[in-house]
Design an enzyme around this catalytic site. Structure first.
Site, PDB file in Angstrom:
ATOM      1  CB  CYS A   2      -0.909  -0.011   1.228  1.00  0.00           C
ATOM      2  SG  CYS A   2      -1.979   1.452   1.339  1.00  0.00           S
ATOM      3  CD  GLU A 120      -1.186  -2.047  -4.974  1.00  0.00           C
ATOM      4  OE1 GLU A 120      -0.214  -1.610  -5.649  1.00  0.00           O
ATOM      5  OE2 GLU A 120      -1.155  -2.214  -3.754  1.00  0.00           O
TER       6      GLU A 120
END
Length: 343
Positions: A2, A120
């Site tokens: 992340c 992402e």
């Protein structure tokens, strides 16, 4: 992994932990250090939720507080902030196993990172396409995290930092990336993660860091603009599906559908005469309208004229030719013959 997330809500909604009834922050330490953004990157400040406790012992209070911390954990034994140290994320597998740099932190300093969702990037050939993942119902996402504090050499105030805990992606998100953050989707999961009373890592905590699986709190994921990849850029469109943007694909088709047709209606004789003004267009010029089909209608600005196949000549020459037609020549010859017969 992340590497980017969003938190652009009002401070009141953040304090009340929007979407989680009964969860409320009693205080917000260093609130002014946080600037709400759609594009939060490592080494910037963001609020985390933790127990109200001292730096050395847990508190029996069940109250939670918010604390603005810098993303990218700097261990308490550090002398300087090592920017080459990769502590943006902490792998759950390393927490479950014994030892490692997280051993002295994972039992005592756990927090939850607040986010509207995280970004992402999907790798497709040479292209990387950003995607945004969030709770379908719009509730704040609570992500498992670790934190620490240190007074660096030459400083007098402690630096508070945090790291986001990641785990293997569940089967619904493997197409996007092989990792994803550990999401605390229920009040029970949040309370268990933030309970540091044992000062140790437990088997219950190991269960919490497994791949996400909660059908009662589903996630949704969609592609977002590539501009989010540039640190420092800000736009509300970063958390909107790219196909629904005002300048996106769906908007383009909507504009095309609402745009008036460029084809001209089929006109009668009277309409043709009024369609163009002689001041706008030369009388002999013909204008063919833009048509979606192969229509043979033409709008003529002046009265229709017949087009001869023979080369055109000036009016004077044409008159001369009419005076010297074969019939005129024959009449002249008869007059001459008659004169000579009289003589």
């Amino acid at each position: 992994m992340c590497g980017r997330f969003a938190l652009r809500l009002g401070r009141g909604e953040i304090r009340n932990v929007h979407g989680h009834d009964g969860v409320h922050a009693e205080d917000w330490i260093d609130e002014e250090a946080f600037v709400p953004r759609y594009n939060i990157a490592p080494r910037t400040f963001a609020p985390v939720l933790r127990r109200r406790a001292s730096d050395h012992a847990p508190s029996d209070s069940t109250g939670y507080i918010l604390h603005s911390m810098k993303w990218g954990l700097v261990p308490h034994w550090s002398k300087h902030e090592d920017k080459s140290l990769s502590t943006t994320n902490a792998r759950s597998e390393n927490l479950v196993s014994q030892g490692g740099m997280w051993a002295s932190i994972k039992g005592r300093k756990r927090c939850a990172v607040l986010a509207q969702g995280y970004y992402e990037w999907l790798t497709r050939g040479k292209e990387k396409l950003p995607h945004f993942t969030k709770h379908r119902d719009g509730a704040l996402m609570l992500i498992a995290g670790l934190y620490d504090s240190v007074v660096l050499d030459g400083q007098t105030e402690p630096l508070w930092t945090f790291s986001i805990v990641t785990t293997s992606a569940n089967k619904d998100f493997e197409w996007l990336h092989d990792r994803q953050p550990v999401i605390l989707s229920t009040r029970a999961a949040l309370d268990a993660w933030l309970d540091t009373s044992s000062q140790s890592w437990t088997s219950e905590l190991s269960k919490l860091v497994q791949p996400f699986s909660d059908p009662d709190h589903p996630l949704e994921c969609y592609q977002v603009p590539k501009e989010v990849g540039r640190v420092g850029t800000e736009s509300p469109t970063f958390i909107e599906p790219v196909v629904k943007r005002k300048d996106g694909i769906q908007a383009m088709f909507s504009k095309l559908a609402s745009k008036p047709s460029t084809s001209q209606p089929r006109l009668g004789p009277s309409s043709r005469k009024r369609s163009q003004s002689p001041e706008d267009t030369p009388p002999s010029k013909k204008i063919k309208p833009e048509m979606e089909d192969d229509s043979d209608i033409e709008i003529i600005s002046g009265p229709p004229t017949k087009i001869k196949s023979t080369p055109t000549t000036s009016p004077q020459k044409s008159s001369a030719k009419r005076k010297h037609t074969p019939k005129a020549k024959a009449a002249d010859t008869k007059k001459i013959d008659s004169f000579f017969r009289k003589v």
